[in-house]
Enzyme design. Structure first.
Site, short mmCIF file in Angstrom:
data_model
loop_
_atom_site.label_atom_id
_atom_site.label_comp_id
_atom_site.label_asym_id
_atom_site.label_seq_id
_atom_site.Cartn_x
_atom_site.Cartn_y
_atom_site.Cartn_z
N LYS A 1 1.04 -1.26 0.10
CA LYS A 1 0.20 0.34 0.33
C LYS A 1 0.49 1.53 0.11
CE LYS A 1 -4.44 1.89 3.16
NZ LYS A 1 -4.81 1.19 4.21
N SER B 1 -9.48 1.91 2.96
CA SER B 1 -8.37 2.16 2.33
C SER B 1 -7.75 1.23 1.90
CB SER B 1 -7.47 3.85 3.24
OG SER B 1 -7.08 3.14 4.55
N SER C 1 -9.54 -1.18 7.49
CA SER C 1 -8.61 -0.72 5.94
C SER C 1 -8.02 -1.76 5.66
CB SER C 1 -8.12 1.20 5.78
OG SER C 1 -9.09 1.54 6.55
N1 GLN Z 1 -13.17 3.90 6.74
C1 GLN Z 1 -12.23 4.40 7.83
C2 GLN Z 1 -12.22 6.24 7.85
O1 GLN Z 1 -12.18 5.82 7.44
C3 GLN Z 1 -11.30 3.41 8.25
C4 GLN Z 1 -9.92 4.37 7.53
C5 GLN Z 1 -8.40 2.93 7.94
O2 GLN Z 1 -8.38 2.30 8.66
N2 GLN Z 1 -7.44 3.10 7.87
O3 GLN Z 1 -11.19 6.48 9.15
#
Ligand code: GLN
Length: 515
Positions: free
Chosen positions: A83, A158, A182
């Site tokens: 990532k 994400s 994420s």
């Molecule tokens: N969807 C969550 C957010 O927008 C989690 C994101 C993540 O785990 N990086 O913060």
């Protein structure tokens, strides 16, 4: 296993064996992935950066070392993707943001260094929501990533570039990061295994920080065994991360292998009432709940004792998380000032430092990142701190207590990973609350710092559903054991491994598939 198709639909464990047995070279494997990326990633959009020459050179170096008879680890020569939140020496790293466009870091994140030392081959850096804020990868400043199961749908977020890459056969496995879900949610909606390790067990050194008390990196793979192998390769104490736990690397692959034998006699499983259980089904798709119930029945069939467990504070996880994470983000993102990294806007001699900084942030950050910075700054401001940030921290403690008292009665807690299957691209971009609701099931484990895995549990309307297994801190091995048992039971019922499903996702049969 010599055609491109065969190589790119194999598990990483099988590739590793074929490499060790000399049946395949790393260059052959790497080229197969690069060919498929060239043919297919125009449609999928999983990668932000691919350096084919560097990948083939690294692969060639592993092959040469093997030919010289050098002692190599089991992952040597296996390709992987990272990532773009993971800092990589000399390789562009943007965290999905324009503010870091063009930055080539001068060092490797600890996990990138460990994977390099293990001889894995970096295929490229995957797309993501800007600074990991989002659940659909649509907040990337660079491109749209599509779900290989249905290219009109989101790949989750994400870590959506990582999930799409692995699900489409554009990498055998990938690293994601998980702050509030994420790793698990994108894995769930693309039919993969994704594990968020115990907080502090995988080094955060060199991960671009979003919310430092929550961020964890972990594996996104096609099988439970692969996830365990990749996790073992990156886990372990790191003096460069002040929250790194100083304990031995857990025995995970062995737990996955034992779990696959399918004996769960005596295992106590708690189904979390507040996460899709009785009276708490609002927002959950019936197809998701049906697949999850079937998975629970499979666990029972292998000897597990199943009961309902109520965790009342989990109902407050969403508002607590959306105060804590933006608060930490507002502090972490202050380092992007247009001076030290990446973008610098309006520095033409006519503006002073403050103006250049403001203009850089105005142009460099996307709307969701700005929303979080504003929200977090507000929640931390004097006069509001106790009502917002302080209150959220109290809720966090209550959630941790719910987990602690659950562990008196059960060994693992289970739930859906995501209340819904992958939704249509664009359908939630104008509705942040709907986007945040995707994290309902994943947030409690994040806030408590406990490990949680998502494992595929079948399809609803032809789209993958994920099953979440949570365990006490440092009992990651338990997640792998139960997930492997479930995976094996489903494979047996289906008559083949879910892995084989990759070739039926449409991507491999469309006109853009590699010949
Ligand atoms: N969807 C969550 C957010 O927008 C989690 C994101 C993540 O785990 N990086 O913060």
């Amino acid at each position: 296993m010599t055609t491109t198709e065969n190589i790119t639909s194999s598990s990483a464990a099988d590739l590793s064996q074929a490499l060790q047995a000399g049946e395949l070279s790393s260059v052959e494997v790497t080229r197969a992935y690069l060919d498929r990326i060239a043919a297919t990633d125009g449609t999928i959009g999983a990668y932000l950066h691919v350096d084919a020459d560097a990948a083939l050179e690294a692969a060639g170096a592993v092959d040469a070392a093997r030919a010289r008879g050098e002692e190599l680890g089991p992952l040597a020569g296996v390709p992987m993707a990272l990532k773009d939140v993971v800092v990589t020496e000399g390789v562009p790293t943007t965290s999905g943001s324009k503010i870091l466009e063009g930055w080539r870091p001068p060092y490797d994140a600890t996990l990138a260094a460990r994977l390099k030392a293990a001889g894995t081959v970096l295929l490229g850096k995957t797309n993501m929501d800007e600074f990991a804020m989002g659940s659909s990868t649509e907040n990337s400043a660079y491109k749209v990533t599509r779900n290989p199961w249905d290219t009109d749908r989101i790949p989750g977020g994400s870590s959506g570039g990582s999930s799409a890459a692995v699900a489409a056969g554009l990498a055998p496995w990938a690293i994601g990061t998980d702050t509030g879900g994420s790793i698990r949610q994108p894995a769930a909606v693309t039919g993969l295994v994704g594990h968020k390790p115990t907080y502090g067990s995988v080094s955060r050194y060199g991960l671009i920080a979003f919310s430092s008390s929550l961020d964890q990196a972990g594996p996104m793979t096609r099988t439970v065994l692969d996830a365990a192998l990749l996790h073992e390769a990156v886990a372990g104490h790191d003096p460069l991360d002040s929250t790194s736990i100083d304990s031995p690397v857990p025995v995970l692959a062995e737990s996955a292998r034992r779990g696959a034998e399918g004996d769960l006699a005596g295992l106590r499983v708690g189904v979390v009432t507040e996460l899709g259980g009785d009276g708490h089904t609002d927002g959950y798709e019936p197809g998701v709940l049906a697949r999850v119930a079937e998975a629970v029945a499979l666990l029972e069939g292998m000897g597990a004792e199943v009961r309902q467990v109520s965790c009342p504070a989990f109902d407050l996880a969403l508002p607590a998380y959306y105060l804590i994470a933006p608060s930490e983000a507002s502090s972490n993102l202050a380092r992007f000032d247009g001076v030290r990294y990446g973008l610098r806007a309006g520095d033409d001699g006519s503006r002073d430092l403050d103006e250049v900084m403001a203009l850089t942030r105005e142009q460099g950050f996307g709307p969701e990142v700005k929303r979080r910075i504003i929200l977090g700054t507000y929640a931390l401001s004097s006069g509001y701190y106790d009502a917002y940030y302080g209150q959220a921290q109290k809720v966090r403690t209550l959630i941790t207590r719910d987990f602690t008292s659950a562990w008196d009665d059960v060994d693992v807690l289970v739930s859906p990973t995501s209340p819904t299957v992958a939704w249509t691209l664009g359908s939630r971009v104008d509705d942040p609350i709907a986007m945040y609701a995707a994290d309902l099931c994943t947030l409690p484990a994040s806030l408590a710092g406990v490990p949680a895995i998502s494992v595929p549990c079948g399809l609803s309307d032809g789209l993958p559903v994920g099953f979440q297994i949570m365990a006490p801190a440092l009992a990651d091995d338990r997640c792998y054991r139960v997930a492997a048992a479930l995976e094996a039971a489903q494979d047996a019922a289906r008559g083949h491994a879910l892995l084989a499903g990759i070739a039926t996702t449409g991507i491999a049969t469309k006109e853009n598939a590699p010949s």
